[in-house]
Design a protein around this motif. Sequence first.
Motif, PDB file in Angstrom:
ATOM      1  N   SER A 279      -9.789  22.000   5.831  1.00 42.93           N
ATOM      2  CA  SER A 279      -8.532  22.006   6.578  1.00 42.93           C
ATOM      3  C   SER A 279      -8.874  21.879   8.045  1.00 42.93           C
ATOM      4  N   ALA A 280      -8.031  21.219   8.803  1.00 41.34           N
ATOM      5  CA  ALA A 280      -8.308  21.009  10.224  1.00 41.34           C
ATOM      6  C   ALA A 280      -8.384  22.318  10.993  1.00 41.34           C
ATOM      7  N   ASN A 281      -7.749  23.368  10.472  1.00 33.77           N
ATOM      8  CA  ASN A 281      -7.777  24.643  11.177  1.00 33.77           C
ATOM      9  C   ASN A 281      -8.738  25.652  10.554  1.00 33.77           C
ATOM     10  N   MET A 282      -9.679  25.183   9.749  1.00 34.75           N
ATOM     11  CA  MET A 282     -10.750  26.071   9.312  1.00 34.75           C
ATOM     12  C   MET A 282     -11.578  26.486  10.521  1.00 34.75           C
ATOM     13  N   THR A 283     -12.065  27.714  10.510  1.00 43.08           N
ATOM     14  CA  THR A 283     -12.931  28.175  11.590  1.00 43.08           C
ATOM     15  C   THR A 283     -14.383  27.859  11.263  1.00 43.08           C
ATOM     16  N   LEU A 284     -15.208  27.891  12.293  1.00 43.42           N
ATOM     17  CA  LEU A 284     -16.634  27.661  12.075  1.00 43.42           C
ATOM     18  C   LEU A 284     -17.221  28.717  11.144  1.00 43.42           C
ATOM     19  N   SER A 285     -16.788  29.945  11.304  1.00 44.00           N
ATOM     20  CA  SER A 285     -17.335  31.005  10.457  1.00 44.00           C
ATOM     21  C   SER A 285     -16.937  30.792   9.004  1.00 44.00           C
ATOM     22  N   GLU A 286     -15.751  30.229   8.765  1.00 44.20           N
ATOM     23  CA  GLU A 286     -15.336  29.943   7.390  1.00 44.20           C
ATOM     24  C   GLU A 286     -16.186  28.829   6.784  1.00 44.20           C
ATOM     25  N   VAL A 287     -16.406  27.775   7.534  1.00 44.95           N
ATOM     26  CA  VAL A 287     -17.246  26.690   7.033  1.00 44.95           C
ATOM     27  C   VAL A 287     -18.657  27.207   6.751  1.00 44.95           C
ATOM     28  N   ASP A 288     -19.189  27.994   7.670  1.00 46.68           N
ATOM     29  CA  ASP A 288     -20.535  28.531   7.496  1.00 46.68           C
ATOM     30  C   ASP A 288     -20.612  29.451   6.278  1.00 46.68           C
TER      31      ASP A 288
ATOM     32  N   ALA B 274       0.846  -1.191   0.000  1.00 43.61           N
ATOM     33  CA  ALA B 274       0.000   0.000   0.000  1.00 43.61           C
ATOM     34  C   ALA B 274       0.879   1.237   0.000  1.00 43.61           C
ATOM     35  N   ALA B 275       0.332   2.332  -0.518  1.00 44.44           N
ATOM     36  CA  ALA B 275       1.066   3.593  -0.586  1.00 44.44           C
ATOM     37  C   ALA B 275       0.252   4.704   0.048  1.00 44.44           C
ATOM     38  N   PHE B 276       0.886   5.476   0.934  1.00 44.32           N
ATOM     39  CA  PHE B 276       0.263   6.633   1.577  1.00 44.32           C
ATOM     40  C   PHE B 276       0.924   7.920   1.092  1.00 44.32           C
ATOM     41  N   SER B 277       0.177   9.018   1.179  1.00 44.97           N
ATOM     42  CA  SER B 277       0.705  10.332   0.841  1.00 44.97           C
ATOM     43  C   SER B 277       0.669  11.244   2.050  1.00 44.97           C
ATOM     44  N   PHE B 278       1.739  12.034   2.203  1.00 41.88           N
ATOM     45  CA  PHE B 278       1.780  13.093   3.214  1.00 41.88           C
ATOM     46  C   PHE B 278       2.038  14.436   2.532  1.00 41.88           C
ATOM     47  N   HIS B 279       1.532  14.562   1.316  1.00 42.82           N
ATOM     48  CA  HIS B 279       1.626  15.808   0.571  1.00 42.82           C
ATOM     49  C   HIS B 279       0.917  16.919   1.335  1.00 42.82           C
ATOM     50  N   ALA B 280       1.265  18.155   1.035  1.00 44.81           N
ATOM     51  CA  ALA B 280       0.740  19.306   1.769  1.00 44.81           C
ATOM     52  C   ALA B 280      -0.779  19.420   1.724  1.00 44.81           C
ATOM     53  N   THR B 281      -1.428  18.770   0.760  1.00 42.93           N
ATOM     54  CA  THR B 281      -2.892  18.836   0.662  1.00 42.93           C
ATOM     55  C   THR B 281      -3.590  17.718   1.428  1.00 42.93           C
ATOM     56  N   LYS B 282      -2.828  16.821   2.037  1.00 38.21           N
ATOM     57  CA  LYS B 282      -3.445  15.686   2.718  1.00 38.21           C
ATOM     58  C   LYS B 282      -3.757  16.023   4.180  1.00 38.21           C
ATOM     59  N   ASN B 283      -4.346  15.071   4.888  1.00 41.34           N
ATOM     60  CA  ASN B 283      -4.725  15.294   6.295  1.00 41.34           C
ATOM     61  C   ASN B 283      -3.499  15.434   7.191  1.00 41.34           C
TER      62      ASN B 283
ATOM     63  N   ILE C 158      -6.194  15.639  14.777  1.00 36.31           N
ATOM     64  CA  ILE C 158      -6.393  16.244  13.454  1.00 36.31           C
ATOM     65  C   ILE C 158      -7.559  15.567  12.738  1.00 36.31           C
ATOM     66  N   THR C 159      -7.589  14.242  12.779  1.00 40.46           N
ATOM     67  CA  THR C 159      -8.663  13.498  12.121  1.00 40.46           C
ATOM     68  C   THR C 159     -10.012  13.826  12.729  1.00 40.46           C
ATOM     69  N   GLN C 160     -10.089  13.877  14.034  1.00 39.94           N
ATOM     70  CA  GLN C 160     -11.364  14.157  14.695  1.00 39.94           C
ATOM     71  C   GLN C 160     -11.866  15.560  14.371  1.00 39.94           C
TER      72      GLN C 160
END
Length: 407
Positions: free
Chosen positions: A359-368, A177-186, A256-258
């Motif tokens: 992104s894990a650091n998106m704010t609630l206001s950004e998501v909304d 199996a292959a995993f990615s840790f590119h800047a766009t991943k989790n 981060i996942t949660q």
Amino acid sequence: MLHGTIPFSRLNTTGKELQYLSQAIESGNIAGDGAFTKRCQNWLKDYLGCQKVLLTNSCTAALEMAAILADIQPGDEVIMPSYTFVSTANAVVLRGGVPVFVDIRPDTLNLDEAKVEAAITSKTKAISPVHYAGVGCEMDAIVGIAKQYGLTVVEDAAQGAFAQYKGQPLGTFGNLAAFSFHATKNIVAGEGGALVINDPELVERAEIIWEKGTNRSKFFRGEVDKYTWVDVGSSFLPSELTAAFLYAQLEQSEAITQQRLRLWARYHLAFASLEFEQIAQRPKIPANCQHNAHIYYLLVDSLATRTHVLKYLKDNGVTATFHYVPLHSAPAGQKFGRTSGEMTVTDDFSDRIVRLPMSANMTLSEVDRVISLVFEALDVQVTVGNTTHQDYRQRQPVFRAASGVVA
């Protein structure tokens, strides 16, 4: 008036990256296979319960190693979805192999396991399922077919870190199996990836390929008195700087996942009305899968609608995107690969998908804000119960409580 831009993906750091980078530099060894490389590999091996993990400089490199280990020879065929990134196919093509493109499922956008067997020929060597958006493929069926026909399974788990299928981590079902840790991943390292070896018979050769085709690892373990060139290989190792950054991320991977799951749930609940009125389709997560919130997407009704929504979001400071041009329709895909069966779902969905910022650091206001702009872009009256989408801002406390996101 624009309030502030919301990027499609934003770097999320844990607070220890600089500390670990400094430690790597102070050690005097920033080349590959140092202390942080070993920490990352051991961490992942313990989490996955696999035979061996080797960090690589990218997921692409891990897939290229897997193609060598799967002994892909000129003319050998590897079954994969057309709806995937080019690296899945390039790894095969570089060995002289032929990617065989199969359609995807209309619920998960994963390789349709029901169409795999029809794609098998006397030239088939392997199957490469891709866990799109961190949602597991139907691995029981795929592994069963592979065993029946004596095929190697290479999981492309670039998007699948810390997701599960039937309670088992993605990346632990195939031979490799292959995993990615590119800047766009989790979980990120800038660039970076990992090769997971589940077949014990492949471990020794994997180390050799990883070390440029030499038996250097055996030498440092004292198993040989000098190391030399013994097989094909390349410079697949990442630097210690990459590994140090990654280790800080791995330590916080659960948190981060949660957080991503909470934001994903907020999107999902908000867009239920669109799906109820058949205006857009939300992601489907099978009951036997635990996803990792890598992507939140909507499937709108047409390419024209997709184009309009993306432009509207861009004009309002939000970067959203679509995903792959299907490989079977790409110039290189037509040159190097072949299709098996119709590509109806792939062609349709690739025109209609809208991928929203995550992104894990998106704010609630950004998501909304993203949610509200999507409603505005679609310009529809959606009524579920006694509530319309124009009332969304007034309903934010309800979404907050239901999605479990803490303001």
